[in-house]
Design an enzyme around this catalytic site. Structure first.
Site, PDB file in Angstrom:
ATOM      1  N   GLU A 127       0.047   0.622  -5.289  1.00 60.55           N
ATOM      2  CA  GLU A 127      -1.131   0.721  -4.920  1.00 60.55           C
ATOM      3  C   GLU A 127      -2.439   1.452  -5.738  1.00 60.55           C
ATOM      4  O   GLU A 127      -2.177   0.968  -7.877  1.00 60.55           O
ATOM      5  CB  GLU A 127      -0.136   3.044  -5.324  1.00 60.55           C
ATOM      6  CG  GLU A 127      -1.540   3.889  -5.033  1.00 60.55           C
ATOM      7  CD  GLU A 127      -2.132   3.782  -3.447  1.00 60.55           C
ATOM      8  OE1 GLU A 127      -1.090   3.854  -2.828  1.00 60.55           O
ATOM      9  OE2 GLU A 127      -3.745   3.860  -3.517  1.00 60.55           O
ATOM     10  N   HIS A 158       0.914  -1.309  -0.228  1.00 59.51           N
ATOM     11  CA  HIS A 158      -0.338   0.072   0.297  1.00 59.51           C
ATOM     12  C   HIS A 158       1.215   0.948  -0.281  1.00 59.51           C
ATOM     13  O   HIS A 158       1.144   1.925   1.403  1.00 59.51           O
ATOM     14  CB  HIS A 158      -0.617   0.271   1.183  1.00 59.51           C
ATOM     15  CG  HIS A 158      -1.709  -1.350   1.453  1.00 59.51           C
ATOM     16  ND1 HIS A 158      -1.569  -2.627   2.098  1.00 59.51           N
ATOM     17  CD2 HIS A 158      -3.361  -1.223   1.161  1.00 59.51           C
ATOM     18  CE1 HIS A 158      -2.177  -3.469   1.732  1.00 59.51           C
ATOM     19  NE2 HIS A 158      -4.004  -2.507   1.285  1.00 59.51           N
ATOM     20  N   ASP A 201       0.925  -1.050   5.368  1.00 57.06           N
ATOM     21  CA  ASP A 201       0.936   0.073   5.364  1.00 57.06           C
ATOM     22  C   ASP A 201      -0.574   0.312   4.872  1.00 57.06           C
ATOM     23  O   ASP A 201      -0.630   1.265   4.151  1.00 57.06           O
ATOM     24  CB  ASP A 201       1.500   0.961   5.126  1.00 57.06           C
ATOM     25  CG  ASP A 201       1.682   2.257   5.661  1.00 57.06           C
ATOM     26  OD1 ASP A 201       0.789   2.472   6.927  1.00 57.06           O
ATOM     27  OD2 ASP A 201       2.060   2.369   5.186  1.00 57.06           O
ATOM     28  N   SER A 256       7.085   6.696   1.932  1.00 59.53           N
ATOM     29  CA  SER A 256       7.550   4.630   2.409  1.00 59.53           C
ATOM     30  C   SER A 256       8.684   4.605   1.108  1.00 59.53           C
ATOM     31  O   SER A 256       9.865   4.298   0.559  1.00 59.53           O
ATOM     32  CB  SER A 256       6.771   3.629   2.573  1.00 59.53           C
ATOM     33  OG  SER A 256       5.395   3.122   1.823  1.00 59.53           O
ATOM     34  N   GLU A 284      -4.121  -4.915  -5.999  1.00 59.68           N
ATOM     35  CA  GLU A 284      -4.486  -5.178  -4.656  1.00 59.68           C
ATOM     36  C   GLU A 284      -3.614  -5.363  -4.118  1.00 59.68           C
ATOM     37  O   GLU A 284      -2.943  -6.562  -4.290  1.00 59.68           O
ATOM     38  CB  GLU A 284      -5.644  -5.730  -5.595  1.00 59.68           C
ATOM     39  CG  GLU A 284      -6.430  -6.982  -4.332  1.00 59.68           C
ATOM     40  CD  GLU A 284      -6.965  -5.871  -3.197  1.00 59.68           C
ATOM     41  OE1 GLU A 284      -7.633  -5.019  -3.390  1.00 59.68           O
ATOM     42  OE2 GLU A 284      -6.178  -5.806  -1.522  1.00 59.68           O
ATOM     43  N   GLY A 285      -3.432  -4.782  -3.204  1.00 60.02           N
ATOM     44  CA  GLY A 285      -2.353  -4.869  -2.165  1.00 60.02           C
ATOM     45  C   GLY A 285      -2.117  -6.015  -1.103  1.00 60.02           C
ATOM     46  O   GLY A 285      -1.593  -6.621  -1.466  1.00 60.02           O
TER      47      GLY A 285
HETATM   48  C1  LIG Z   1      -1.380   4.539   4.415  1.00 60.64           C
HETATM   49  S1  LIG Z   1      -1.666   5.076   2.800  1.00 60.64           S
HETATM   50  C2  LIG Z   1       0.241   4.674   2.297  1.00 60.64           C
HETATM   51  C3  LIG Z   1       1.418   5.431   3.010  1.00 60.64           C
HETATM   52  C4  LIG Z   1       2.442   4.871   2.341  1.00 60.64           C
HETATM   53  N1  LIG Z   1       2.883   3.409   2.488  1.00 60.64           N
HETATM   54  C5  LIG Z   1       3.795   5.443   2.740  1.00 60.64           C
HETATM   55  O1  LIG Z   1       4.076   5.306   4.760  1.00 60.64           O
HETATM   56  O2  LIG Z   1       4.616   6.695   2.285  1.00 60.64           O
HETATM   57  C6  LIG Z   1      -2.626   3.914   2.493  1.00 60.64           C
HETATM   58  C7  LIG Z   1      -2.786   3.048   0.869  1.00 60.64           C
HETATM   59  O3  LIG Z   1      -3.432   2.268   0.401  1.00 60.64           O
HETATM   60  C8  LIG Z   1      -3.970   2.411  -0.547  1.00 60.64           C
HETATM   61  N2  LIG Z   1      -5.021   1.460  -0.366  1.00 60.64           N
HETATM   62  C9  LIG Z   1      -6.062   1.601  -0.310  1.00 60.64           C
HETATM   63  N3  LIG Z   1      -6.558  -0.055  -0.461  1.00 60.64           N
HETATM   64  C10 LIG Z   1      -6.151  -0.680  -1.108  1.00 60.64           C
HETATM   65  C11 LIG Z   1      -5.630  -1.804  -1.661  1.00 60.64           C
HETATM   66  N4  LIG Z   1      -6.359  -2.312  -1.263  1.00 60.64           N
HETATM   67  N5  LIG Z   1      -4.684  -1.982  -2.391  1.00 60.64           N
HETATM   68  C12 LIG Z   1      -3.218  -1.616  -2.142  1.00 60.64           C
HETATM   69  N6  LIG Z   1      -3.720  -0.114  -1.658  1.00 60.64           N
HETATM   70  C13 LIG Z   1      -4.411   0.627  -1.017  1.00 60.64           C
HETATM   71  C14 LIG Z   1      -4.525   3.966  -0.075  1.00 60.64           C
HETATM   72  O4  LIG Z   1      -4.888   4.894  -1.111  1.00 60.64           O
HETATM   73  C15 LIG Z   1      -2.823   4.503   0.486  1.00 60.64           C
HETATM   74  O5  LIG Z   1      -2.205   5.278  -0.507  1.00 60.64           O
END
Ligand SMILES: C[S@@+](CC[C@H](N)C(=O)[O-])C[C@H]1O[C@@H](n2cnc3c(N)ncnc32)[C@H](O)[C@@H]1O
EC number: 2.1.1.266
Length: 278
Positions: free
Chosen positions: A117, A41, A163, A99, A142-143
């Site tokens: 993402e 994510h 995350d 990150s 899909e993460g």
């Molecule tokens: C907390 S943020 C991530 C921050 C990043 N890891 C950092 O530390 O800079 C969570 C991210 O997950 C994305 N997201 C939400 N659901 C997701 C999924 N099912 N699969 C992948 N990404 C997803 C959101 O769009 C968001 O950008």
């Protein structure tokens, strides 16, 4: 998908997560052999603290800004601060690394980064921000599929950051499933799960599930900026780290009290212990 990390970039939770990430990468880099960095994510990678979203909340003022202004930093903060400083060469804090950018700047020629993402607009920005670095692959999918899709990696060592935004009730459980899938496919993988400290009852279930997980060993590091018994508000955050490299526990033992003192809002606190002992 309403969550946009730009509103929260550089807050106390990011500082804990990103500082720990920089230590993990530094400790993995002690050996010459390559490692893979996976970010399920990933967000957009780079944030403008003067932009509309970050300015609206101002969360970074009680996070990275305090660290930026602090006079005597523990040695373990050095790499993290150096990346932030490189992004802000004139000394005024404006750009903040997510990150992916931290991992990109701290990893080496032989390492590879797999970033994912799901949000289409954030994914596009992530691609833009990572463009030109041939070590980086960006997926817009899909993460939760990442452990099954990418592990085991060609590199014998892997670091996976999980995350998610915690917008949905089942995301703590999904983190444990992803951890099980990751260590089931690559037993020695280092897996770091970030989680919010908000709902005590949900967290208790999460800790129990982590204790029953397939992780060979699991370290828990938590930072509080408010008392933990204040329901509904983000009191702090934690990281559950499977297979932490040697040296991380010691680094965190030095960093957490310092962070609790410098990032406390109403009341600071910290905890560091093993959920699954070594
Ligand atoms: C907390 S943020 C991530 C921050 C990043 N890891 C950092 O530390 O800079 C969570 C991210 O997950 C994305 N997201 C939400 N659901 C997701 C999924 N099912 N699969 C992948 N990404 C997803 C959101 O769009 C968001 O950008």
């Amino acid at each position: 998908m309403n969550y946009r990390h730009a509103f929260h970039a550089g807050n106390h939770a990011d500082v804990l997560k990103h500082l720990t990430l920089t230590r993990l990468i530094a400790l993995l880099s002690r050996k010459e052999a390559p490692f893979a960095y996976l970010d399920s994510h990933a967000g957009i990678g780079l944030y403008d603290l003067a932009g509309d979203a970050a300015s609206r909340t101002g969360e970074w003022l009680a996070g990275i800004e305090r660290l930026w202004q602090a006079e005597r930093l523990p040695p373990a903060v050095a790499e993290y601060r150096a990346v932030v400083a490189a992004l802000n060469p004139d000394g005024a804090l404006r750009y903040y690394p997510g990150s992916p950018e931290l991992a990109r700047r701290l990893s080496r020629e032989q390492d590879h980064l797999y970033l994912n993402e799901k949000h289409p607009e954030d994914g596009r920005l992530l691609k833009e921000n990572m463009a030109g670095d041939r070590r980086v692959a960006v997926h817009l999918g899909e993460g939760w599929h990442l452990p099954r899709a990418l592990l085991p990696t060609r590199e014998k060592r892997a670091l996976l950051l999980i995350d998610p935004p915690f917008e949905q009730a089942d995301e703590l459980q999904r983190c444990v499933t992803a951890l099980d899938e990751a260590v089931g496919r690559m037993r020695q993988a280092v897996v770091a799960i970030w989680y919010p400290i908000k709902e005590e009852r949900q967290l208790k279930r999460f800790y129990q599930a982590l204790e029953r997980s397939a992780a060979p060993k699991l370290l828990r590091a938590e930072l509080l900026v408010h008392p933990a018994d204040d329901p509904g508000r983000l009191a702090g955050s934690g990281l559950a780290i499977a297979n932490p490299p040697w040296g991380l526990e010691e680094d965190l033992r030095e960093l957490l009290p310092w962070l609790a003192e410098h990032l406390a809002q109403s009341q600071g606190g910290w905890r560091l212990d093993w959920l699954v002992p070594d």
